[in-house]
Design a protein around this motif. Structure first.
Motif, PDB file in Angstrom:
ATOM      1  N   ASN A 292     -37.772 -68.335 -82.000  1.00 34.93           N
ATOM      2  CA  ASN A 292     -36.465 -68.991 -82.525  1.00 34.93           C
ATOM      3  C   ASN A 292     -36.402 -68.903 -84.073  1.00 34.93           C
ATOM      4  OD1 ASN A 292     -35.926 -70.217 -79.953  1.00 34.93           O
ATOM      5  ND2 ASN A 292     -37.473 -71.457 -80.162  1.00 34.93           N
ATOM      6  N   GLU A 293     -37.315 -69.245 -84.692  1.00 38.73           N
ATOM      7  CA  GLU A 293     -37.251 -69.071 -86.381  1.00 38.73           C
ATOM      8  C   GLU A 293     -37.963 -67.623 -86.621  1.00 38.73           C
ATOM      9  OE1 GLU A 293     -36.221 -71.315 -88.756  1.00 38.73           O
ATOM     10  OE2 GLU A 293     -35.383 -72.227 -86.896  1.00 38.73           O
ATOM     11  N   ALA A 294     -37.287 -66.763 -87.415  1.00 39.21           N
ATOM     12  CA  ALA A 294     -37.887 -65.682 -87.809  1.00 39.21           C
ATOM     13  C   ALA A 294     -39.044 -65.995 -88.323  1.00 39.21           C
ATOM     14  CB  ALA A 294     -37.177 -65.082 -88.940  1.00 39.21           C
ATOM     15  N   ILE A 295     -40.146 -64.899 -88.219  1.00 45.29           N
ATOM     16  CA  ILE A 295     -41.369 -64.958 -88.772  1.00 45.29           C
ATOM     17  C   ILE A 295     -41.246 -64.095 -90.147  1.00 45.29           C
ATOM     18  CG2 ILE A 295     -43.841 -63.980 -88.580  1.00 45.29           C
ATOM     19  CD1 ILE A 295     -43.411 -63.980 -85.554  1.00 45.29           C
ATOM     20  N   THR A 296     -41.921 -65.057 -91.155  1.00 42.95           N
ATOM     21  CA  THR A 296     -41.848 -64.345 -92.492  1.00 42.95           C
ATOM     22  C   THR A 296     -43.253 -63.764 -92.678  1.00 42.95           C
ATOM     23  OG1 THR A 296     -42.604 -66.523 -93.543  1.00 42.95           O
ATOM     24  CG2 THR A 296     -40.172 -65.926 -93.359  1.00 42.95           C
ATOM     25  N   HIS A 297     -43.287 -62.597 -93.469  1.00 38.42           N
ATOM     26  CA  HIS A 297     -44.209 -62.005 -93.597  1.00 38.42           C
ATOM     27  C   HIS A 297     -44.142 -61.550 -95.095  1.00 38.42           C
ATOM     28  CE1 HIS A 297     -48.014 -59.844 -92.647  1.00 38.42           C
ATOM     29  NE2 HIS A 297     -47.393 -58.693 -93.191  1.00 38.42           N
ATOM     30  N   GLN A 298     -44.964 -61.816 -96.012  1.00 37.09           N
ATOM     31  CA  GLN A 298     -44.935 -61.479 -97.513  1.00 37.09           C
ATOM     32  C   GLN A 298     -45.608 -60.290 -97.645  1.00 37.09           C
ATOM     33  OE1 GLN A 298     -42.955 -63.620 -99.714  1.00 37.09           O
ATOM     34  NE2 GLN A 298     -42.830 -61.410-100.664  1.00 37.09           N
ATOM     35  N   LEU A 299     -44.742 -59.206 -98.261  1.00 37.22           N
ATOM     36  CA  LEU A 299     -45.608 -57.963 -98.711  1.00 37.22           C
ATOM     37  C   LEU A 299     -45.363 -57.966-100.409  1.00 37.22           C
ATOM     38  CD1 LEU A 299     -44.428 -55.341 -96.292  1.00 37.22           C
ATOM     39  CD2 LEU A 299     -46.407 -56.614 -96.270  1.00 37.22           C
ATOM     40  N   VAL A 334     -48.826 -58.412 -88.347  1.00 37.02           N
ATOM     41  CA  VAL A 334     -47.657 -59.219 -87.916  1.00 37.02           C
ATOM     42  C   VAL A 334     -47.485 -59.120 -86.563  1.00 37.02           C
ATOM     43  CG1 VAL A 334     -45.835 -57.986 -88.910  1.00 37.02           C
ATOM     44  CG2 VAL A 334     -45.772 -60.317 -88.365  1.00 37.02           C
ATOM     45  N   ILE A 335     -47.350 -57.440 -86.045  1.00 36.22           N
ATOM     46  CA  ILE A 335     -46.972 -57.276 -84.741  1.00 36.22           C
ATOM     47  C   ILE A 335     -48.145 -57.445 -83.801  1.00 36.22           C
ATOM     48  CG2 ILE A 335     -46.449 -55.397 -83.201  1.00 36.22           C
ATOM     49  CD1 ILE A 335     -44.656 -54.111 -85.420  1.00 36.22           C
ATOM     50  N   HIS A 336     -49.466 -56.948 -84.241  1.00 30.94           N
ATOM     51  CA  HIS A 336     -50.752 -57.426 -83.712  1.00 30.94           C
ATOM     52  C   HIS A 336     -50.859 -58.850 -83.290  1.00 30.94           C
ATOM     53  CE1 HIS A 336     -54.780 -57.007 -82.488  1.00 30.94           C
ATOM     54  NE2 HIS A 336     -55.245 -58.151 -83.304  1.00 30.94           N
ATOM     55  N   ASN A 337     -50.822 -59.661 -84.383  1.00 29.19           N
ATOM     56  CA  ASN A 337     -50.644 -61.299 -83.926  1.00 29.19           C
ATOM     57  C   ASN A 337     -49.707 -61.807 -83.092  1.00 29.19           C
ATOM     58  OD1 ASN A 337     -52.804 -61.303 -85.661  1.00 29.19           O
ATOM     59  ND2 ASN A 337     -51.368 -62.001 -87.391  1.00 29.19           N
ATOM     60  N   PHE A 338     -48.579 -61.061 -82.917  1.00 25.33           N
ATOM     61  CA  PHE A 338     -47.575 -61.595 -82.138  1.00 25.33           C
ATOM     62  C   PHE A 338     -47.963 -61.158 -80.649  1.00 25.33           C
ATOM     63  CE2 PHE A 338     -43.797 -61.218 -79.613  1.00 25.33           C
ATOM     64  CZ  PHE A 338     -43.192 -62.496 -79.716  1.00 25.33           C
ATOM     65  N   ILE A 339     -48.148 -59.747 -80.399  1.00 30.20           N
ATOM     66  CA  ILE A 339     -48.818 -59.132 -78.872  1.00 30.20           C
ATOM     67  C   ILE A 339     -49.913 -60.563 -78.646  1.00 30.20           C
ATOM     68  CG2 ILE A 339     -50.202 -57.426 -78.000  1.00 30.20           C
ATOM     69  CD1 ILE A 339     -48.888 -55.574 -80.022  1.00 30.20           C
TER      70      ILE A 339
END
Length: 349
Positions: A292-299, A334-339
DNA sequence: AACCCGGGGGG
DNA sequence: CCCCCAGGGTT
Protein backbone atom coordinates in the motif's frame (compact mmCIF):
# COMPACT_ATOMS: atom_id res chain seq x y z
CA UNK A 1 44.57 36.83 23.44
CA UNK A 2 42.04 39.58 22.80
CA UNK A 3 40.67 38.53 19.43
CA UNK A 4 39.23 41.91 18.46
CA UNK A 5 42.39 43.85 19.34
CA UNK A 6 44.54 41.91 16.93
CA UNK A 7 41.80 41.98 14.33
CA UNK A 8 41.30 45.73 14.41
CA UNK A 9 45.05 46.38 14.47
CA UNK A 10 45.36 44.23 11.37
CA UNK A 11 42.41 46.01 9.76
CA UNK A 12 43.77 49.51 10.28
CA UNK A 13 46.91 48.51 8.42
CA UNK A 14 45.43 46.30 5.71
CA UNK A 15 41.87 47.30 4.99
CA UNK A 16 40.60 47.68 1.48
CA UNK A 17 39.29 51.07 0.45
CA UNK A 18 35.70 50.55 -0.55
CA UNK A 19 33.24 53.32 -1.42
CA UNK A 20 30.49 52.15 0.94
CA UNK A 21 32.92 52.55 3.81
CA UNK A 22 33.10 56.29 3.26
CA UNK A 23 29.56 56.87 4.47
CA UNK A 24 27.08 56.16 7.23
CA UNK A 25 24.21 56.59 4.78
CA UNK A 26 22.00 53.56 5.38
CA UNK A 27 20.75 53.62 1.79
CA UNK A 28 24.25 53.25 0.39
CA UNK A 29 25.16 50.64 2.98
CA UNK A 30 21.98 48.64 2.34
CA UNK A 31 22.59 48.85 -1.41
CA UNK A 32 26.14 47.59 -1.02
CA UNK A 33 25.06 44.70 1.21
CA UNK A 34 22.40 43.48 -1.19
CA UNK A 35 24.80 43.68 -4.11
CA UNK A 36 27.51 41.84 -2.19
CA UNK A 37 25.34 38.86 -1.21
CA UNK A 38 27.18 35.82 -2.59
CA UNK A 39 29.11 38.22 -4.78
CA UNK A 40 32.78 39.14 -4.77
CA UNK A 41 33.65 42.75 -4.03
CA UNK A 42 35.39 43.12 -7.38
CA UNK A 43 32.28 41.97 -9.23
CA UNK A 44 29.87 44.09 -7.21
CA UNK A 45 31.81 47.35 -7.19
CA UNK A 46 30.79 48.66 -10.63
CA UNK A 47 27.16 47.80 -9.92
CA UNK A 48 27.28 49.73 -6.66
CA UNK A 49 28.64 52.80 -8.46
CA UNK A 50 26.07 52.48 -11.22
CA UNK A 51 23.12 52.19 -8.84
CA UNK A 52 24.24 55.05 -6.64
CA UNK A 53 24.88 57.28 -9.66
CA UNK A 54 21.58 56.42 -11.30
CA UNK A 55 19.54 56.45 -8.10
CA UNK A 56 21.21 58.77 -5.56
CA UNK A 57 18.45 58.28 -2.99
CA UNK A 58 16.11 55.48 -2.01
CA UNK A 59 13.22 57.54 -3.37
CA UNK A 60 14.90 57.74 -6.77
CA UNK A 61 15.20 53.97 -6.74
CA UNK A 62 11.60 53.57 -5.61
CA UNK A 63 10.35 55.79 -8.42
CA UNK A 64 12.28 53.94 -11.11
CA UNK A 65 10.47 51.59 -13.49
CA UNK A 66 11.14 47.96 -12.59
CA UNK A 67 12.53 47.31 -16.08
CA UNK A 68 15.20 49.94 -15.52
CA UNK A 69 16.20 48.40 -12.20
CA UNK A 70 16.41 44.94 -13.70
CA UNK A 71 18.47 46.18 -16.63
CA UNK A 72 20.92 47.88 -14.29
CA UNK A 73 21.21 44.60 -12.35
CA UNK A 74 21.76 42.66 -15.58
CA UNK A 75 24.73 40.31 -15.34
CA UNK A 76 24.96 40.24 -11.55
CA UNK A 77 22.85 37.11 -11.10
CA UNK A 78 20.43 36.12 -8.36
CA UNK A 79 17.84 38.43 -9.85
CA UNK A 80 15.40 38.06 -6.98
CA UNK A 81 17.81 40.38 -5.20
CA UNK A 82 16.95 43.13 -7.66
CA UNK A 83 13.21 42.55 -7.36
CA UNK A 84 13.43 42.60 -3.56
CA UNK A 85 15.69 45.65 -3.73
CA UNK A 86 13.07 47.55 -5.66
CA UNK A 87 10.23 46.38 -3.39
CA UNK A 88 12.13 47.43 -0.29
CA UNK A 89 12.99 50.81 -1.82
CA UNK A 90 9.30 51.42 -2.42
CA UNK A 91 8.43 50.44 1.11
CA UNK A 92 11.10 52.69 2.62
CA UNK A 93 10.26 55.60 0.33
CA UNK A 94 6.49 55.42 0.46
CA UNK A 95 5.69 53.83 3.82
CA UNK A 96 8.63 54.82 6.02
CA UNK A 97 9.09 58.40 4.87
CA UNK A 98 12.33 57.52 3.17
CA UNK A 99 13.94 56.31 6.40
CA UNK A 100 15.36 52.83 6.78
CA UNK A 101 14.63 50.90 9.98
CA UNK A 102 17.36 51.70 12.49
CA UNK A 103 17.83 48.41 14.30
CA UNK A 104 18.56 44.75 13.58
CA UNK A 105 15.10 43.44 14.41
CA UNK A 106 13.23 45.91 12.22
CA UNK A 107 15.72 45.64 9.36
CA UNK A 108 14.97 41.91 9.27
CA UNK A 109 11.42 42.67 8.11
CA UNK A 110 12.65 44.11 4.81
CA UNK A 111 12.47 41.92 1.73
CA UNK A 112 15.88 40.61 0.76
CA UNK A 113 17.34 41.37 4.18
CA UNK A 114 18.19 38.26 6.20
CA UNK A 115 20.22 37.76 9.35
CA UNK A 116 23.55 38.63 7.81
CA UNK A 117 22.39 41.76 5.98
CA UNK A 118 20.36 43.05 8.93
CA UNK A 119 23.39 42.66 11.19
CA UNK A 120 25.65 44.35 8.66
CA UNK A 121 23.41 47.38 8.21
CA UNK A 122 22.59 47.68 11.93
CA UNK A 123 26.24 47.58 12.94
CA UNK A 124 27.76 49.60 10.11
CA UNK A 125 25.11 52.30 9.77
CA UNK A 126 23.80 52.46 13.33
CA UNK A 127 26.61 51.03 15.49
CA UNK A 128 24.37 48.32 16.92
CA UNK A 129 26.42 45.63 18.62
CA UNK A 130 25.34 42.65 16.56
CA UNK A 131 27.83 40.35 14.84
CA UNK A 132 27.69 39.38 11.19
CA UNK A 133 28.14 35.75 10.21
CA UNK A 134 28.99 35.30 6.55
CA UNK A 135 31.29 32.94 4.69
CA UNK A 136 34.34 34.88 5.88
CA UNK A 137 33.32 34.70 9.54
CA UNK A 138 32.73 30.95 9.29
CA UNK A 139 36.21 30.53 7.91
CA UNK A 140 38.10 32.84 10.25
CA UNK A 141 36.47 31.66 13.47
CA UNK A 142 36.47 27.98 12.57
CA UNK A 143 40.22 28.18 12.02
CA UNK A 144 41.28 30.40 14.89
CA UNK A 145 39.10 28.51 17.40
CA UNK A 146 39.35 25.09 15.78
CA UNK A 147 35.61 24.64 15.33
CA UNK A 148 34.85 21.47 13.41
CA UNK A 149 31.07 21.80 13.10
CA UNK A 150 29.66 21.35 9.63
CA UNK A 151 28.95 24.86 8.37
CA UNK A 152 26.53 23.56 5.75
CA UNK A 153 24.19 22.53 8.58
CA UNK A 154 21.75 25.32 9.39
CA UNK A 155 22.15 24.82 13.13
CA UNK A 156 25.84 25.67 12.95
CA UNK A 157 25.22 29.33 12.17
CA UNK A 158 23.86 29.87 15.67
CA UNK A 159 27.04 28.46 17.16
CA UNK A 160 29.12 30.99 15.24
CA UNK A 161 26.74 33.84 16.03
CA UNK A 162 27.12 33.10 19.71
CA UNK A 163 30.89 32.95 19.53
CA UNK A 164 31.07 36.15 17.48
CA UNK A 165 28.80 37.86 20.00
CA UNK A 166 31.43 37.23 22.67
CA UNK A 167 34.16 38.69 20.47
CA UNK A 168 32.57 41.84 19.05
CA UNK A 169 33.57 44.91 21.08
CA UNK A 170 30.69 47.12 22.21
CA UNK A 171 32.58 50.27 21.30
CA UNK A 172 33.39 49.30 17.71
CA UNK A 173 30.87 46.90 16.15
CA UNK A 174 31.06 48.50 12.71
CA UNK A 175 34.82 48.28 12.53
CA UNK A 176 34.88 44.76 13.97
CA UNK A 177 32.37 43.38 11.49
CA UNK A 178 34.01 44.91 8.47
CA UNK A 179 37.43 43.92 9.76
CA UNK A 180 36.61 40.24 10.19
CA UNK A 181 35.15 40.10 6.68
CA UNK A 182 38.14 41.87 5.15
CA UNK A 183 40.43 39.59 7.11
CA UNK A 184 38.67 36.54 5.74
CA UNK A 185 38.62 37.88 2.22
CA UNK A 186 42.27 38.90 1.94
CA UNK A 187 44.29 37.16 4.70
CA UNK A 188 42.45 34.07 5.94
CA UNK A 189 41.58 33.00 2.41
CA UNK A 190 39.76 29.79 1.49
CA UNK A 191 42.83 28.27 -0.16
CA UNK A 192 46.51 28.61 0.61
CA UNK A 193 46.44 31.50 3.09
CA UNK A 194 49.84 32.99 3.91
CA UNK A 195 49.84 32.14 7.61
CA UNK A 196 53.42 33.42 7.99
CA UNK A 197 52.12 36.99 8.07
CA UNK A 198 48.96 36.27 10.09
CA UNK A 199 48.57 38.05 13.44
CA UNK A 200 46.99 34.90 14.88
CA UNK A 201 49.85 32.59 13.96
CA UNK A 202 50.51 31.93 17.63
CA UNK A 203 46.83 31.65 18.55
CA UNK A 204 45.23 29.81 15.65
CA UNK A 205 44.10 26.29 16.53
CA UNK A 206 43.91 25.28 12.90
CA UNK A 207 47.48 26.42 12.28
CA UNK A 208 48.78 24.64 15.37
CA UNK A 209 47.03 21.41 14.48
CA UNK A 210 47.58 21.52 10.73
CA UNK A 211 43.90 21.96 9.91
CA UNK A 212 44.08 25.21 7.98
CA UNK A 213 43.38 23.48 4.70
CA UNK A 214 40.47 21.46 6.08
CA UNK A 215 38.61 24.16 8.04
CA UNK A 216 35.91 25.22 7.86
CA UNK A 217 34.31 21.82 7.46
CA UNK A 218 31.66 21.87 4.82
CA UNK A 219 30.32 18.39 4.31
CA UNK A 220 29.87 17.58 0.66
CA UNK A 221 26.20 17.89 0.15
CA UNK A 222 25.39 14.74 -1.69
CA UNK A 223 22.62 15.28 -4.13
CA UNK A 224 20.06 12.60 -3.28
CA UNK A 225 17.67 11.88 -6.09
CA UNK A 226 14.26 10.43 -5.56
CA UNK A 227 13.56 7.38 -7.67
CA UNK A 228 10.44 5.30 -8.03
CA UNK A 229 10.73 1.56 -8.63
CA UNK A 230 7.70 -0.62 -9.31
CA UNK A 231 8.50 -4.32 -9.37
CA UNK A 232 6.13 -6.77 -11.04
CA UNK A 233 5.83 -10.14 -9.37
CA UNK A 234 4.39 -12.23 -12.16
CA UNK A 235 3.05 -15.55 -11.00
CA UNK A 236 1.28 -18.47 -12.61
CA UNK A 237 -0.88 -20.97 -10.76
CA UNK A 238 2.11 -23.24 -10.14
CA UNK A 239 4.17 -20.61 -8.37
CA UNK A 240 6.51 -19.79 -11.23
CA UNK A 241 7.72 -16.24 -11.58
CA UNK A 242 9.99 -14.15 -13.78
CA UNK A 243 13.25 -12.57 -12.70
CA UNK A 244 15.89 -10.73 -14.66
CA UNK A 245 19.47 -9.69 -14.08
CA UNK A 246 20.45 -6.04 -13.81
CA UNK A 247 23.17 -5.41 -16.36
CA UNK A 248 23.08 -1.62 -16.76
CA UNK A 249 25.66 0.67 -15.22
CA UNK A 250 23.48 1.51 -12.27
CA UNK A 251 22.79 0.48 -8.73
CA UNK A 252 22.66 -3.25 -8.05
CA UNK A 253 24.56 -4.26 -11.16
CA UNK A 254 24.66 -8.07 -11.67
CA UNK A 255 22.03 -8.66 -9.02
CA UNK A 256 18.59 -10.02 -9.86
CA UNK A 257 15.20 -8.39 -9.64
CA UNK A 258 11.59 -8.75 -10.73
CA UNK A 259 10.58 -7.00 -13.98
CA UNK A 260 10.77 -3.30 -13.24
CA UNK A 261 9.11 -0.02 -14.02
CA UNK A 262 11.77 2.56 -13.25
CA UNK A 263 11.09 6.27 -13.16
CA UNK A 264 12.44 9.39 -11.54
CA UNK A 265 8.96 10.67 -11.08
CA UNK A 266 6.06 8.80 -9.67
CA UNK A 267 3.93 7.03 -12.21
CA UNK A 268 2.77 3.46 -11.90
CA UNK A 269 -0.81 4.60 -11.92
CA UNK A 270 -1.53 2.14 -14.65
CA UNK A 271 0.38 -1.03 -14.02
CA UNK A 272 -2.19 -2.99 -16.00
CA UNK A 273 -1.51 -1.19 -19.25
CA UNK A 274 2.22 -1.34 -18.77
CA UNK A 275 2.24 -5.06 -18.12
CA UNK A 276 0.07 -5.76 -21.10
CA UNK A 277 2.41 -3.78 -23.28
CA UNK A 278 5.63 -5.33 -22.05
CA UNK A 279 4.41 -8.88 -21.59
CA UNK A 280 1.75 -9.23 -24.22
CA UNK A 281 2.31 -12.96 -24.41
CA UNK A 282 1.02 -13.29 -20.91
CA UNK A 283 -2.61 -13.57 -20.21
CA UNK A 284 -3.18 -11.39 -17.21
CA UNK A 285 -5.86 -12.53 -14.84
CA UNK A 286 -5.38 -9.91 -12.19
CA UNK A 287 -3.04 -7.20 -10.91
CA UNK A 288 -2.73 -6.97 -7.14
CA UNK A 289 -1.33 -4.23 -4.97
CA UNK A 290 1.14 -5.89 -2.62
CA UNK A 291 2.43 -2.70 -0.98
CA UNK A 292 0.00 0.00 0.00
CA UNK A 293 2.67 2.44 1.06
CA UNK A 294 5.83 2.57 -0.96
CA UNK A 295 8.82 1.01 0.77
CA UNK A 296 11.54 3.62 1.09
CA UNK A 297 15.12 2.52 0.78
CA UNK A 298 17.91 5.04 1.35
CA UNK A 299 21.09 4.83 -0.70
CA UNK A 300 23.93 7.32 -0.61
CA UNK A 301 22.75 9.23 -3.67
CA UNK A 302 19.21 8.01 -4.16
CA UNK A 303 16.10 7.62 -2.08
CA UNK A 304 14.12 4.76 -3.52
CA UNK A 305 10.36 4.51 -3.30
CA UNK A 306 9.55 0.92 -4.04
CA UNK A 307 6.28 -0.83 -4.70
CA UNK A 308 5.64 -4.46 -5.51
CA UNK A 309 2.77 -5.50 -7.69
CA UNK A 310 1.36 -9.02 -8.06
CA UNK A 311 0.45 -10.03 -11.59
CA UNK A 312 -1.47 -13.30 -11.81
CA UNK A 313 -1.21 -14.99 -15.21
CA UNK A 314 -2.28 -18.25 -16.81
CA UNK A 315 0.71 -18.86 -19.03
CA UNK A 316 4.27 -17.92 -18.26
CA UNK A 317 7.46 -18.28 -20.34
CA UNK A 318 9.38 -21.53 -19.99
CA UNK A 319 12.42 -19.66 -18.66
CA UNK A 320 10.50 -18.73 -15.58
CA UNK A 321 11.79 -19.51 -12.12
CA UNK A 322 10.03 -21.45 -9.41
CA UNK A 323 9.39 -19.30 -6.35
CA UNK A 324 11.15 -21.87 -4.18
CA UNK A 325 14.30 -21.46 -6.29
CA UNK A 326 14.62 -17.69 -5.76
CA UNK A 327 17.07 -18.26 -2.92
CA UNK A 328 19.63 -19.37 -5.52
CA UNK A 329 19.87 -15.83 -6.86
CA UNK A 330 21.28 -12.69 -5.40
CA UNK A 331 18.78 -9.89 -4.91
CA UNK A 332 19.11 -6.38 -3.54
CA UNK A 333 18.37 -6.56 0.17
CA UNK A 334 15.13 -4.65 -0.17
CA UNK A 335 13.81 -7.23 -2.65
CA UNK A 336 15.21 -10.11 -0.65
CA UNK A 337 13.38 -8.91 2.43
CA UNK A 338 10.17 -8.56 0.51
CA UNK A 339 10.44 -12.08 -0.87
CA UNK A 340 10.90 -13.40 2.64
CA UNK A 341 7.90 -11.48 3.90
CA UNK A 342 5.54 -12.52 1.15
CA UNK A 343 3.10 -15.32 1.82
CA UNK A 344 2.72 -16.95 -1.58
CA UNK A 345 -0.54 -18.60 -0.65
CA UNK A 346 -2.19 -15.21 -0.74
CA UNK A 347 -1.30 -14.96 -4.41
CA UNK A 348 -1.87 -18.44 -5.73
CA UNK A 349 -5.34 -19.82 -5.69
C1' DA B 1 16.03 21.04 6.43
C1' DA B 2 16.34 21.01 1.38
C1' DC B 3 16.19 23.31 -2.73
C1' DC B 4 16.59 27.10 -5.80
C1' DC B 5 18.66 31.14 -7.49
C1' DG B 6 23.85 32.99 -11.25
C1' DG B 7 27.69 35.02 -12.97
C1' DG B 8 32.41 35.15 -12.10
C1' DG B 9 37.18 34.25 -10.59
C1' DG B 10 40.89 31.56 -8.19
C1' DG B 11 43.43 27.42 -7.79
C1' DC C 1 36.77 21.32 -13.35
C1' DC C 2 35.59 22.37 -8.60
C1' DC C 3 34.95 25.58 -5.06
C1' DC C 4 33.44 29.78 -3.25
C1' DC C 5 31.80 34.46 -3.18
C1' DA C 6 30.18 40.38 2.45
C1' DG C 7 22.78 34.98 1.50
C1' DG C 8 17.77 34.97 1.17
C1' DG C 9 13.31 33.05 0.01
C1' DT C 10 10.29 29.19 -0.58
C1' DT C 11 8.39 24.81 0.42
Amino acid sequence: MIFSNKLITWYLENKRFLPWRETKNPYAIWLSEIILQQTRVAQGLPYFEAFLNTYPTVTDLANAPEDDVMRLWQGLGYYSRARNLHATAKKVAYELNGNFPTNYKDLLTLKGVGEYTAAAIASIAYDEVVPVVDGNVFRVLSRVYGITSDISANSTKKEFQELAATLIPAEAPATFNQAIMDFGATQCTPKSPDCSVCPYINDCVAYATNQVSTLPIKLAKVKVKKRYLDFLIILDANGNTIIEQRTEKDIWQQLYQFPLIDSFKHNAEDINDYVKEKFDSLYIKEVLTLTNEAITHQLSHQKLHIKFWGVRVDNIPTDSTAWAELNKFGFPIVIHNFIKSLDLKTLIY
